[in-house]
Design an enzyme around this catalytic site. Structure first.
Site, short mmCIF file in Angstrom:
data_model
loop_
_atom_site.label_atom_id
_atom_site.label_comp_id
_atom_site.label_asym_id
_atom_site.label_seq_id
_atom_site.Cartn_x
_atom_site.Cartn_y
_atom_site.Cartn_z
N ALA A 210 0.80 -1.23 0.00
CA ALA A 210 0.00 0.00 0.00
C ALA A 210 0.83 1.27 0.00
CB ALA A 210 -0.93 0.00 1.22
N GLY B 97 -0.67 -7.46 -9.44
CA GLY B 97 -0.10 -6.78 -10.59
C GLY B 97 1.41 -6.78 -10.54
N PHE C 130 -2.16 -3.74 -16.25
CA PHE C 130 -3.58 -3.42 -16.08
C PHE C 130 -4.01 -2.21 -16.90
CE2 PHE C 130 -3.25 -6.01 -12.15
CZ PHE C 130 -4.37 -6.80 -12.35
N HIS D 47 11.21 1.87 -19.14
CA HIS D 47 10.59 2.17 -17.85
C HIS D 47 11.47 3.10 -17.04
CE1 HIS D 47 8.02 -1.28 -18.83
NE2 HIS D 47 7.20 -0.85 -17.88
N HIS D 48 10.88 3.60 -15.96
CA HIS D 48 11.60 4.47 -15.02
C HIS D 48 12.78 3.73 -14.42
CE1 HIS D 48 9.75 2.31 -11.60
NE2 HIS D 48 8.70 2.21 -12.41
N LYS E 236 12.49 0.72 -11.70
CA LYS E 236 11.82 -0.57 -11.92
C LYS E 236 12.79 -1.71 -11.61
CE LYS E 236 9.14 -3.28 -15.26
NZ LYS E 236 8.11 -3.61 -14.25
#
Length: 272
Positions: free
Chosen positions: A14, A97, A126, A153-154, A157
């Site tokens: 989270a 995910g 997603f 990607h950043h 990652k």
């Protein structure tokens, strides 16, 4: 008229980038109710989680205390199987995910879903646009023998190549009944691994840079022509419609592993 009961949701991971965006999306969904969160890090104050969602140090304590209908995971690859097992022991459906899951992990998740009669949903990506790109690439791959993927990607990652790139390559090969693509070989290689990784003849190249979010190009070539498919994620909000759809649908798929958002968008062609 009586209101339909909300689907209760707990989120693992989270405090991560995706997790924080997901908390806000769930709070604004009229048919979902966030009841708990868990994270390896409690450094971030989860004010967006709402008063009813308590932060737990472990998924086990979260499941025991909150008893959600669905637990959603955006964390790390090595956490996926322990999380799925914990959810299964509590009879809770599981959506993840987390990127880059191996075929062995997917088979274990399939067994968990079957053994415990829960729904398990794995989303390599997603984003609705990314799933549409994968579907178009699958069809295009039937007609071209040469294909390469560039995923960008950043810099933060963790895995390479991305789960989306691997899923795209695999579905393109599946559409050809397993026939590999032709990977053009360089006669002289001046730098090791410059031609990228390889999945059944599809070369995959990974770029990691500050300033990027998530981007993928699929390049296909034939005599006298090329076809380029590209998708760009500019904001993590783009993933939320797909994640919320998975949360709503996973409970209708007990006893099975659902791999990829496409199975929910085009259920009539699942397993094609």
């Amino acid at each position: 008229m009586a209101a339909h009961p909300s689907i209760t949701v707990a989120v693992h991971g989270a405090t991560g980038r995706m997790g924080r965006v997901l908390l806000n999306a769930i709070e604004h969904a009229h048919d979902l109710r966030l009841v708990g969160t868990a994270s390896r890090s409690t450094a971030i104050a989860l004010t967006e989680a709402g008063e009813d969602a308590r932060l737990h140090d472990t998924v086990e304590s979260m499941l025991a205390a909150e008893r959600p209908d669905v637990v959603v995971d955006f964390s790390a690859r090595d956490a996926v199987l322990p999380l799925a097992r914990a959810a299964a022991q509590s009879g809770v459906d599981f959506v993840t995910g987390t990127s880059g899951l191996s075929p062995e992990i997917l088979e274990e998740l399939r067994a968990i879903a079957d053994d415990h009669n829960i729904g398990v949903m794995v989303g390599p990506n997603f984003s609705l646009g990314a799933v549409v790109l994968e579907r178009v690439a699958r069809e295009a791959g039937r007609h071209f023998d040469h294909a390469e993927i560039i995923e960008m990607h950043h810099a933060g990652k963790a895995d390479a190549p991305s789960g989306s790139a691997m899923a795209t390559a695999r579905t393109m090969v599946e559409a050809r009944d397993g026939k590999a693509f032709t990977n053009a070989e360089s006669r002289v290689v001046n730098v090791d691994d410059v031609r990228g990784g390889d999945i059944s003849g599809v070369a995959i190249h990974s770029v990691r840079l500050p300033g990027l979010m998530a981007h993928q190009q699929v390049l296909l070539g034939g005599p006298g022509e090329t076809l380029t498919l590209r998708h760009d994620v500019i904001d993590r909000e783009s993933y939320m419609p797909g994640v919320l759809l998975a949360i709503r649908e996973v409970g209708n798929r007990h006893g099975q592993l659902t791999y990829g958002l496409g199975a929910l968008l085009w259920p009539e062609q699942e397993g094609e």
